[in-house]
Design a protein around this motif. Structure first.
Motif, PDB file in Angstrom:
ATOM      1  N   GLN A 266       0.839  -1.201   0.000  1.00  0.00           N
ATOM      2  CA  GLN A 266       0.000   0.000   0.000  1.00  0.00           C
ATOM      3  C   GLN A 266       0.870   1.244   0.000  1.00  0.00           C
ATOM      4  N   MET A 267       1.877   1.243   0.832  1.00  0.00           N
ATOM      5  CA  MET A 267       2.726   2.435   0.913  1.00  0.00           C
ATOM      6  C   MET A 267       3.528   2.612  -0.374  1.00  0.00           C
ATOM      7  N   ARG A 268       3.926   1.503  -0.986  1.00  0.00           N
ATOM      8  CA  ARG A 268       4.631   1.586  -2.273  1.00  0.00           C
ATOM      9  C   ARG A 268       3.759   2.302  -3.313  1.00  0.00           C
ATOM     10  N   ALA A 269       2.447   2.075  -3.231  1.00  0.00           N
ATOM     11  CA  ALA A 269       1.530   2.695  -4.198  1.00  0.00           C
ATOM     12  C   ALA A 269       1.184   4.139  -3.806  1.00  0.00           C
ATOM     13  N   GLY A 270       1.738   4.610  -2.669  1.00  0.00           N
ATOM     14  CA  GLY A 270       1.493   5.996  -2.268  1.00  0.00           C
ATOM     15  C   GLY A 270       0.288   6.172  -1.358  1.00  0.00           C
ATOM     16  N   HIS A 271      -0.253   5.093  -0.841  1.00  0.00           N
ATOM     17  CA  HIS A 271      -1.426   5.190   0.030  1.00  0.00           C
ATOM     18  C   HIS A 271      -0.977   5.401   1.474  1.00  0.00           C
ATOM     19  N   ILE A 272      -1.816   6.086   2.257  1.00  0.00           N
ATOM     20  CA  ILE A 272      -1.367   6.532   3.582  1.00  0.00           C
ATOM     21  C   ILE A 272      -2.071   5.751   4.692  1.00  0.00           C
ATOM     22  N   PRO A 273      -1.258   5.081   5.564  1.00  0.00           N
ATOM     23  CA  PRO A 273      -1.861   4.276   6.635  1.00  0.00           C
ATOM     24  C   PRO A 273      -2.385   5.135   7.781  1.00  0.00           C
ATOM     25  N   MET A 274      -3.448   4.674   8.403  1.00  0.00           N
ATOM     26  CA  MET A 274      -4.022   5.319   9.591  1.00  0.00           C
ATOM     27  C   MET A 274      -4.799   4.235  10.337  1.00  0.00           C
ATOM     28  N   LEU A 275      -5.524   4.613  11.372  1.00  0.00           N
ATOM     29  CA  LEU A 275      -6.334   3.623  12.075  1.00  0.00           C
ATOM     30  C   LEU A 275      -7.630   4.249  12.581  1.00  0.00           C
TER      31      LEU A 275
ATOM     32  N   LYS B 234      -6.429  21.200  -3.968  1.00  0.00           N
ATOM     33  CA  LYS B 234      -4.960  21.151  -3.851  1.00  0.00           C
ATOM     34  C   LYS B 234      -4.507  20.010  -2.936  1.00  0.00           C
ATOM     35  N   ASP B 235      -5.398  19.556  -2.060  1.00  0.00           N
ATOM     36  CA  ASP B 235      -5.032  18.447  -1.158  1.00  0.00           C
ATOM     37  C   ASP B 235      -5.270  17.077  -1.803  1.00  0.00           C
ATOM     38  N   LEU B 236      -5.723  17.078  -3.047  1.00  0.00           N
ATOM     39  CA  LEU B 236      -5.999  15.814  -3.739  1.00  0.00           C
ATOM     40  C   LEU B 236      -4.897  15.547  -4.763  1.00  0.00           C
ATOM     41  N   PRO B 237      -4.700  14.313  -5.193  1.00  0.00           N
ATOM     42  CA  PRO B 237      -5.413  13.108  -4.787  1.00  0.00           C
ATOM     43  C   PRO B 237      -4.987  12.647  -3.396  1.00  0.00           C
ATOM     44  N   LEU B 238      -5.881  11.894  -2.752  1.00  0.00           N
ATOM     45  CA  LEU B 238      -5.599  11.382  -1.416  1.00  0.00           C
ATOM     46  C   LEU B 238      -6.170   9.968  -1.295  1.00  0.00           C
ATOM     47  N   THR B 239      -5.341   9.050  -0.844  1.00  0.00           N
ATOM     48  CA  THR B 239      -5.853   7.702  -0.532  1.00  0.00           C
ATOM     49  C   THR B 239      -5.403   7.332   0.874  1.00  0.00           C
ATOM     50  N   LEU B 240      -6.368   7.102   1.730  1.00  0.00           N
ATOM     51  CA  LEU B 240      -6.116   6.705   3.119  1.00  0.00           C
ATOM     52  C   LEU B 240      -6.567   5.264   3.290  1.00  0.00           C
TER      53      LEU B 240
ATOM     54  N   LEU C 213     -10.656   6.965 -11.413  1.00  0.00           N
ATOM     55  CA  LEU C 213     -10.463   5.699 -12.135  1.00  0.00           C
ATOM     56  C   LEU C 213      -8.977   5.316 -12.160  1.00  0.00           C
ATOM     57  N   HIS C 214      -8.121   6.319 -12.144  1.00  0.00           N
ATOM     58  CA  HIS C 214      -6.683   6.001 -12.010  1.00  0.00           C
ATOM     59  C   HIS C 214      -6.427   5.344 -10.644  1.00  0.00           C
ATOM     60  N   ALA C 215      -7.067   5.892  -9.607  1.00  0.00           N
ATOM     61  CA  ALA C 215      -6.897   5.301  -8.263  1.00  0.00           C
ATOM     62  C   ALA C 215      -7.387   3.850  -8.275  1.00  0.00           C
ATOM     63  N   TYR C 216      -8.465   3.596  -8.984  1.00  0.00           N
ATOM     64  CA  TYR C 216      -9.021   2.236  -9.111  1.00  0.00           C
ATOM     65  C   TYR C 216      -7.978   1.320  -9.776  1.00  0.00           C
ATOM     66  N   ASN C 217      -7.414   1.808 -10.888  1.00  0.00           N
ATOM     67  CA  ASN C 217      -6.400   1.016 -11.595  1.00  0.00           C
ATOM     68  C   ASN C 217      -5.163   0.795 -10.726  1.00  0.00           C
ATOM     69  N   ARG C 218      -4.784   1.845 -10.014  1.00  0.00           N
ATOM     70  CA  ARG C 218      -3.587   1.758  -9.162  1.00  0.00           C
ATOM     71  C   ARG C 218      -3.786   0.696  -8.071  1.00  0.00           C
TER      72      ARG C 218
ATOM     73  N   ASP D  89       5.385   2.815 -12.346  1.00  0.00           N
ATOM     74  CA  ASP D  89       5.223   4.158 -11.784  1.00  0.00           C
ATOM     75  C   ASP D  89       3.746   4.289 -11.402  1.00  0.00           C
ATOM     76  N   TYR D  90       3.491   4.251 -10.096  1.00  0.00           N
ATOM     77  CA  TYR D  90       2.097   4.253  -9.642  1.00  0.00           C
ATOM     78  C   TYR D  90       1.388   5.580  -9.932  1.00  0.00           C
ATOM     79  N   ASP D  91       2.172   6.628 -10.217  1.00  0.00           N
ATOM     80  CA  ASP D  91       1.535   7.903 -10.548  1.00  0.00           C
ATOM     81  C   ASP D  91       1.163   8.012 -12.022  1.00  0.00           C
ATOM     82  N   SER D  92       1.665   7.076 -12.811  1.00  0.00           N
ATOM     83  CA  SER D  92       1.412   7.167 -14.253  1.00  0.00           C
ATOM     84  C   SER D  92       0.054   6.549 -14.590  1.00  0.00           C
TER      85      SER D  92
END
Ligand code: P5A
Length: 450
Positions: free
Chosen positions: A61-70, A126-132, A171-176, A238-241
């Motif tokens: 998840q972190m490799r893909a740029g997603h941010i952990p929380m609880l 400006k705070d997007l994209p965001l994946t938690l 949809l990019h987030a979906y693909n990622r 490249d997860y941003d591509s």
């Protein structure tokens, strides 16, 4: 770990309540204990594998740029009233009243809670994209909890949520997510095939389930056998591509692969007959794009670059972490027990001392144990005063991929035996060479557990 000091309550008898092999082996290998229907304690070895799976999920998840929380397990009902799902969710939701009489629930999923967090803190594009995301226990009061951790009532899920300004970005987030899931499952030694599915109570039109083929799977699946030849492998991505992720999505989802809910017999007919397969599968994950369903209902909006305030586009993405233990065992076992893939094994190898109490054998085992540990590996040393047959049966049942057998006869010739659990093949070699071989096998794979 020395087995004499561990807690591994192995069962000799096959528990009558267990209908499928993974459930049987998890009980017999002392990995879980049922406390109530569909509710389990994770005994040390089960917990160890669960933690390893959790670590792999976090890393990917972190490799893909997603941010952990609880987020918490208990949620206020009011949030769910806002989305309209408090009434819709039905009997599967465990509803609780606190001492003030407030309606609470044990979360079956977290779309509402994350949307509430988002709307409290984010107001600009400006705070997007965001994946938690988080990895947390869930509760669904399943009508028929069964097959052990496979369909539990309490279960461990990774759930992630993306927030994007536009549908294209969502949809990019979906693909990622699809790409990161492919990597995740392969690291666990599994092939999980993305299949077009139905969105159920989560909602939205775009959804894929990830299925591990297994006779004991609960879902009926229809697919073109060519999908089973696809591997993600160790390709760099490249997860941003948008283009890179879309290409993987296309590669893995163009061929026919559907669950029974979306199966289309006319389309299936177009698959060459010799490649049409009807089988069963275990659903180990699902990804969703549901647009503005929750953001509109709950007022999760951002100001776009043009100054207009718009609801964000969202999706949610889940991995059944506790179910994965069962799925891995269903996919990797024989009639003697589990065969752990190297990436998730609770211990990297077993050491079996054939003559406990023999000075030379004891010293050789201890030396092996120390060398492996110094390399960052975790051996499980069977130092009990047991017959060799019993020790081998335990090792086979718990399924460590490699076993080093040490006995006075071999030591006279300066050798120990290295055995592969998967092939059953053994090779004699000096102890240092066995250590070297094991270190080589786990290069890049050794994740230390608890
Ligand atoms: C996606 C994340 C969701 O709940 N909301 C947040 C979306 N999806 S899902 O498909 O309903 O669940 C995600 C994965 O959780 C596992 N799972 C279960 N595991 C064990 N026991 C259960 N009763 C159970 N229910 C769901 C599945 O692997 C599923 O894909």
């Amino acid at each position: 770990m020395r087995l004499s000091r561990y807690f591994l309550p192995v069962l000799k008898e096959t528990p009558a309540e267990a209908q499928i092999v993974s459930h049987r082996y998890m009980l017999r290998a002392g990995m879980i204990k049922q406390n109530a229907a569909g509710i389990y304690s994770w005994l040390p070895m089960g917990f160890k594998v669960l933690r390893k799976l959790e670590n792999i999920v976090h890393e990917e998840q972190m490799r893909a740029g997603h941010i952990p929380m609880l987020m918490p397990t208990l949620q206020p009902a009011d949030l769910w009233r806002e989305s309209g799902r408090y009434d819709d969710y039905g009997e599967e939701m465990l509803r609780i009243k606190d001492r003030q009489g407030r309606d609470m629930l044990y979360g079956p999923t977290n779309e509402e809670m994350i949307t509430d967090i988002f709307r409290s803190h984010v107001g600009s594009y400006k705070d997007l994209p965001l994946t938690l995301y988080h990895i947390q226990w869930k509760f669904r009061d399943e009508m028929r909890p069964r097959f052990g951790v496979m369909r539990g009532r309490e279960f461990f899920m990774k759930d992630g949520y993306n927030f994007d300004l536009t549908k294209e970005n969502a949809l990019h987030a979906y693909n990622r997510h699809l790409v990161s899931y492919l990597r995740t499952y392969e690291r666990m030694g599994l092939q999980a095939i993305p299949m077009r599915a139905d969105s159920g109570p989560i909602g939205g039109d775009d959804t894929h389930e990830f299925l591990v083929l297994a006779e004991t799977g609960e879902s009926e699946v229809f697919y073109d056998s060519a999908v089973t030849d696809l591997r993600f492998g160790d390709r760099e991505i490249d997860y941003d591509s948008h283009a890179d992720c879309a290409a993987v999505m296309e590669e893995f989802t163009t061929k026919y692969a559907r669950t029974d809910e979306t199966h289309d017999p006319a389309l299936f007919e177009q698959v060459p007959e010799d490649r049409r397969r009807v089988a069963r599968g275990i659903e180990v994950g699902q990804i969703f794009y549901f647009g503005t369903k929750y953001s509109e209902a709950m007022g999760a909006t951002v100001q776009g670059p043009d100054g207009k305030v718009v609801p964000v586009h969202m999706g949610s993405h889940g991995i059944g972490v506790s179910r994965l233990l069962g799925a891995i065992i269903e996919a990797s076992h024989d009639d003697k027990g589990i065969i752990w893939p190297e990436g998730v094994t609770p211990f990297h190898c077993g050491i079996v001392n054939l003559k406990q109490g023999d000075d030379e054998a004891d010293a050789a085992c201890q030396a092996l144990y120390d060398s492996l540990t110094a390399l960052g590996l975790e051996p499980l040393y069977d130092d009990r005063n047991e017959r060799a047959g019993g020790k081998f049966a335990t090792m086979d049942l718990i399924g460590l991929p490699w076993r080093i057998t040490v006995g006075p006869r071999g030591l006279k010739n300066g050798v120990v035996e290295l055995t592969s659990r998967r092939t059953g093949e053994s090779e004699e070699m000096p102890p240092e060479q066995a250590v070297e071989r094991i270190a080589q096998i786990y290069k890049g794979l050794a994740v230390r557990g608890i």
